[in-house]
Scaffold this active site. Structure first.
Site, short mmCIF file in Angstrom:
data_model
loop_
_atom_site.label_atom_id
_atom_site.label_comp_id
_atom_site.label_asym_id
_atom_site.label_seq_id
_atom_site.Cartn_x
_atom_site.Cartn_y
_atom_site.Cartn_z
N SER A 1 4.14 5.27 -4.38
CA SER A 1 4.67 5.04 -3.03
C SER A 1 3.91 4.84 -2.18
CB SER A 1 5.75 6.22 -2.89
OG SER A 1 5.08 7.65 -2.55
N LYS A 2 4.00 4.69 -0.75
CA LYS A 2 2.91 4.45 0.08
C LYS A 2 1.99 5.88 0.26
CE LYS A 2 5.32 0.82 2.60
NZ LYS A 2 5.84 0.82 4.06
#
Length: 470
Positions: A239-240
């Site tokens: 994820s980010k």
């Protein structure tokens, strides 16, 4: 048989690294077999699909160099084809209208979950003889077989069998008339003659349903390869918070597409212990059966190492094409300075990313008026004035402005003053670059003009004089 693969992203966001790896595997398999690669935009989610996301996907594919032979096709432009086949299935008693309300379906779901059962449609309208008005809102459901099982051999996971009693009658057309993903993808792969489908493991549950639709349509069933997800280095889904996830963010952060492709191909596929693969080697060696089942962890440090490897070993003119984007992005006018290929040659050993290279080489293209404070304090002292002045006079006499001649003049000044190179080279570095860090100073000066170099030394000497008077 011509091998034909496809990459079919939904345009609800950017092209992420997981999608890029899927695209790469599909592309490599097609290229390995001298086949064809199709780009298809699966935009049936009308609420979430955007033109901005479509543009981002195409930009990412182009940057990675994953060229397609057909497409991009858009599912929203093929609704007539899907609906004609849905009508055909109804006429053949392979699909039916379902009038169940949302309230009934929600109650059914709650009842099944309370009983510990897998939530699924119970076939109420399949068996009901109820009469409804012609314009009554309804969905169209596919009549899934009730007996037997679906078996397919996955290139990654081997034999997979699912009993038809585990599958329900999925919706293939919504009440608003829009066909659904699981139906559209079957029709597309049939019409586009796709022979091999490479996609994420999250689609495994869809595959038996889709295979039954292929059979109902009388369409050939492609081969499948379901690849595992990519995890962050902490074992959680990527994820980010693990860093960049968008492919174009890696471009913005200074990575070469060759490095990212080489890194992605090894996230799940291997060929012995080999780590570095040219594009040609990837095409030559790639096979779906060599993809591993386990999830792969994304390691940014390894990607950085690979990126520097490609910066150092790729032709400087090739790297320079990508560096040009970063120069422009940082507002550096490259028309007033050395050739970018020469900058790449000078900086390749020092920089892990092209973003760093652009930042660090700015002084080759722009004059500066202020020296880095810490470097000036340490090296532009009154004691350095004599060495700087002597180097300046020797460089002023130099006619052949090459690194070798510049090196000789700097050495001659150090020898004449009986000083170590540090006592000459460091003040000269700060004078010419404005900082205390740079590649070999002779190479740096060779990329500047004689006039620039002498003017910067003069500015440093003036700085030293002011400091002495203060």
């Amino acid at each position: 048989m011509t091998v034909k693969t496809r990459f079919a992203p939904s345009p609800t966001g950017f092209l992420h690294v997981g999608g890029a790896r899927t695209a790469l595997y599909s592309w490599l398999y097609a290229r390995h077999h001298q086949g064809e690669f199709v780009l298809r935009i699966e935009d049936t989610d009308l609420e979430r699909s955007t033109q901005e996301a479509i543009d981002a996907i195409i930009e990412g594919m182009n940057w990675l160099g994953l060229n397609w032979d057909e497409g991009p096709y858009y599912q929203t432009q093929r609704f007539d084809r899907y609906n004609a086949l849905i009508d055909q299935l109804q006429n053949e008693d392979k699909a039916y209208k379902c009038y169940c309300s949302r309230e009934r379906l929600d109650a059914l779901r709650e009842q099944q979950m309370a009983a510990g059962e897998k939530p699924r449609y119970d076939g109420h309208c399949r068996h009901s003889g109820e009469q409804h008005a012609a314009d009554a809102p309804c969905v169209i459901r596919f009549k899934n077989p009730t007996a037997g099982s679906v078996v397919f051999v996955d290139h990654v996971r081997g034999r997979i069998e699912t009993g038809n009693d585990q599958l329900d009658d999925l919706i293939i057309r919504r009440t608003d008339g829009a066909p659904t993903y699981n139906f559209c993808v079957v029709v597309d792969d049939w019409d586009m003659e796709i022979t091999h489908v490479v996609r994420g493991e999250d689609h495994i549950n869809n595959t038996p349903r889709q295979i039954n639709i292929y059979h109902a349509l009388g369409a050939p069933v492609p081969e499948f390869a379901h690849v595992s997800m990519i995890l962050g280095d902490d074992g959680a889904k990527l994820s980010k918070r693990h860093g960049a996830v968008s492919v174009m963010q890696y471009r913005d952060d200074g990575y070469l597409p060759q490095a990212l492709l080489n890194y992605l191909v090894r996230l799940g596929w291997s060929h012995g212990d080999q780590e570095i693969f040219s594009r040609e080697e990837m095409i030559s060696l790639f096979s779906l059966d060599a993809i591993g089942k386990s999830a792969s962890a994304f390691n940014t440090d390894k990607l950085l190492w690979l990126n520097q490897h490609y910066i150092k070993t790729s032709p400087p003119t090739e790297v320079a094409e990508y560096l040009s984007w970063h120069m422009q992005d940082q507002g550096i006018d490259i028309t007033q300075g050395p050739a970018l290929a020469d900058v790449v040659t000078l900086y390749a050993e020092r920089c892990h990313t092209l973003k760093e290279m652009a930042e660090q080489s700015r002084y080759l293209f722009e004059d500066f008026s202020v020296f880095e404070e810490a470097a000036a304090k340490k090296h532009l002292r009154p004691v350095a004035a004599e060495a700087l002045g002597l180097v300046r006079s020797k460089l002023a006499e130099l006619n052949d402005w090459q690194a070798s001649g510049i090196h000789e003049q700097i050495n001659a000044a150090a020898a004449e003053l009986d000083l170590g190179m540090g006592k000459v080279g460091m003040p000269l570095r700060v004078a010419v670059t404005g900082t205390g860090q740079s590649p070999g100073i002779d190479g740096v000066i060779a990329l500047l003009s004689k006039e620039q170099t002498l003017a910067r030394i003069d500015m440093a000497l003036a700085f030293i004089s002011e400091r002495a008077n203060a």
